[in-house]
Design an enzyme around this catalytic site. Structure first.
Site, PDB file in Angstrom:
ATOM      1  N   LYS A  77     -11.770  -0.127  -1.768  1.00  0.00           N
ATOM      2  CA  LYS A  77     -10.651   1.781  -2.791  1.00  0.00           C
ATOM      3  C   LYS A  77     -11.142   1.456  -4.077  1.00  0.00           C
ATOM      4  CE  LYS A  77      -7.652   0.198   0.512  1.00  0.00           C
ATOM      5  NZ  LYS A  77      -6.520  -0.475   2.161  1.00  0.00           N
ATOM      6  N   SER A 115       0.890  -1.456  -0.305  1.00  0.00           N
ATOM      7  CA  SER A 115      -0.407  -0.151  -0.232  1.00  0.00           C
ATOM      8  C   SER A 115       0.642   1.422  -0.106  1.00  0.00           C
ATOM      9  CB  SER A 115      -0.676   0.080   1.380  1.00  0.00           C
ATOM     10  OG  SER A 115      -0.411  -0.289   2.479  1.00  0.00           O
ATOM     11  N   HIS A 142      -5.454  -3.384  -2.714  1.00  0.00           N
ATOM     12  CA  HIS A 142      -4.891  -2.718  -3.975  1.00  0.00           C
ATOM     13  C   HIS A 142      -4.497  -2.917  -5.283  1.00  0.00           C
ATOM     14  CE1 HIS A 142      -4.423   1.142  -1.461  1.00  0.00           C
ATOM     15  NE2 HIS A 142      -3.767  -0.088  -0.393  1.00  0.00           N
TER      16      HIS A 142
HETATM   17  C1  LIG Z   1      -6.751  -0.067   3.071  1.00  0.00           C
HETATM   18  C2  LIG Z   1      -6.031  -1.565   3.482  1.00  0.00           C
HETATM   19  C3  LIG Z   1      -7.276  -2.364   4.180  1.00  0.00           C
HETATM   20  C4  LIG Z   1      -7.996  -2.729   5.267  1.00  0.00           C
HETATM   21  O1  LIG Z   1      -9.608  -2.216   4.646  1.00  0.00           O
HETATM   22  P1  LIG Z   1     -10.235  -1.443   5.125  1.00  0.00           P
HETATM   23  O2  LIG Z   1     -11.107  -1.885   4.177  1.00  0.00           O
HETATM   24  O3  LIG Z   1      -9.843   0.058   4.336  1.00  0.00           O
HETATM   25  O4  LIG Z   1     -10.133  -1.786   7.031  1.00  0.00           O
HETATM   26  C5  LIG Z   1      -6.269  -4.011   4.571  1.00  0.00           C
HETATM   27  N1  LIG Z   1      -5.209  -4.013   3.944  1.00  0.00           N
HETATM   28  C6  LIG Z   1      -4.387  -3.453   2.824  1.00  0.00           C
HETATM   29  C7  LIG Z   1      -2.979  -3.756   1.972  1.00  0.00           C
HETATM   30  C8  LIG Z   1      -4.821  -2.187   2.701  1.00  0.00           C
HETATM   31  O5  LIG Z   1      -4.757  -1.155   1.756  1.00  0.00           O
END
Ligand SMILES: *Cc1c(COP(=O)(O)O)cnc(C)c1O
Length: 388
Positions: free
Chosen positions: A239, A179, A207
């Site tokens: 996302k 991320s 992502h």
């Molecule tokens: C954003 C993210 C999460 C968390 O997801 P949310 O739905 O925002 O809680 C988990 N793992 C990774 C790699 C992320 O980038």
């Protein structure tokens, strides 16, 4: 000030001194692509809305229609009366899309990771993780009480050594796309290691889902691995899909096990059914509107070519996460402020989110951006991050 207040105040002041204090800003417009932020109009390069669906009218209409039918809240956890046809339909659509037997919705990706690791690993087990994994994977291992072993970033040899040193049931967990760096995990090597050693491969594709692979199934599709070689697959809905929530996908027995044992799923209110319906609409749009994925990919190429020509230091990322290295937290923060003056919002990512000395501007690109906005950003970056 009493003792606690004094301590907190001093702690915050220390963060300020080291340019490490984090602040919330208030946005007064929808997510994309030009936002009003703390009263300023800025082009937003800080969202994970890769496909430009977070402010899509059709998704919003699906949310509104579902709220009219289902009301606002689920009213209870899934195992009480909170599980609706809207949840079930989304789980089925996700499983079908990903080519898995089943999927289970969680309210967030954070909870999905806590839930899956906690359900599969306990005191006598081991969780092996990439050093740059997302905080929720790390926290999931800590909460499970299993032994946590970390390996050098994206290094299959190091992963294999950790797996060989593991005791009990072993989970080999990795981000699909990292991320803060934007690079992709070596999934084929990790799958081989897991199969050779009997470890369980878990991929958190927050992502990658919606963005990578010809069909948008994520880093797993891009790797060419058959779906069942990744026993535990986590995708998030907040996302690329632009909504909210997450799912774990895998075998029917895995999902049934999570239903019995994943505490962040059992002991929490189900996501609002209207949110599930909105995510279902976003999934359908993502599946049919390939141009969104193609457009964000073209933006990535455009940005990288222009940034390289401008002498900016990029990381080896082929995804919409395009960090520009600044070095110290101070330099990253100063550049972020200079960019805001020029009309761009790009956040400075600082330790402890990234290792000391690697503070960066984290640029995220979206299908919602225009080419001209990307070109202008590169120009502003070059002016805001002069060569040292
Ligand atoms: C954003 C993210 C999460 C968390 O997801 P949310 O739905 O925002 O809680 C988990 N793992 C990774 C790699 C992320 O980038």
């Amino acid at each position: 000030m009493n003792g606690l207040e004094g301590e907190l105040h001093a702690g915050l002041a220390r963060l300020d001194q080291r340019s490490l204090r984090r602040r919330r800003r208030e946005r007064s417009t929808a997510a994309f692509p030009v936002i009003e932020f703390d009263g300023r109009r800025l082009v937003n390069f800080a969202a994970n809305d890769y496909l430009g669906l977070a402010a899509d009218r059709r998704v919003a209409a699906a949310l509104a229609a579902a709220a009219a039918r289902w009301g606002t809240g689920a009213g209870a956890a899934h195992l009480l009366s909170g599980h609706t046809a809207a949840h079930a339909a989304l789980e089925e659509a996700l499983a079908d899309f990903l080519g898995r037997e089943a999927a289970l919705l969680f309210s967030t990706g954070y909870m999905a990771n806590l839930g899956a690791i906690g359900a599969l690993a306990g005191r006598d087990d081991t969780v092996v993780q990439d050093r740059l994994n997302h905080a929720s994977l790390i926290d999931g291992a800590v909460l499970s009480r299993a032994r946590l072993l970390r390996y050098a970033h994206a290094d299959p040899g190091a992963a294999a050594r950790r797996v060989d040193a593991a005791k009990g049931r072993t989970i080999l967990a990795t981000d699909g796309v990292f991320s803060m760096d934007g690079d992709v995990a070596p999934l084929v090597d990790l799958a081989d290691i897991a199969e050779r050693s009997g470890a369980i491969l878990m991929v958190d594709d927050a992502h990658g889902f919606g963005v990578l692979g010809d069909g948008g199934r994520g880093s797993t599709e891009r790797s060419g691995l058959a779906p069942d070689r990744i026993p535990v697959q986590v995708v998030t809905l907040g996302k690329a899909l632009g909504v909210f929530g997450a799912a774990v996908a895998g075998s029917r027995d895995l999902i049934e096990t999570l239903v019995q044992r994943a505490r962040p799923w059992v002991y929490t209110t189900a996501m609002p059914p209207a949110v599930a319906a909105a995510a279902g609409e976003a999934l359908a749009l993502m599946r049919t509107e390939d141009w969104r994925r193609e457009r964000v990919r073209a933006h990535v190429e455009r940005f990288r070519a222009a940034a390289a020509a401008a002498g900016l230091e990029l990381l080896a990322s082929g995804t919409p996460i395009q960090p520009v290295v600044a070095g110290s937290a101070e330099r990253a923060l100063a550049a972020a402020r200079a960019l805001a003056k020029r009309g761009f919002y790009v956040p400075a990512i600082r330790p402890p989110t990234v290792p000391e000395g690697t503070a960066r501007l984290r640029v995220t690109l979206s299908a919602a951006h225009e080419e001209g906005q990307i070109d202008a950003l590169v120009g502003a970056l070059a002016e805001s991050l002069p060569h040292e």
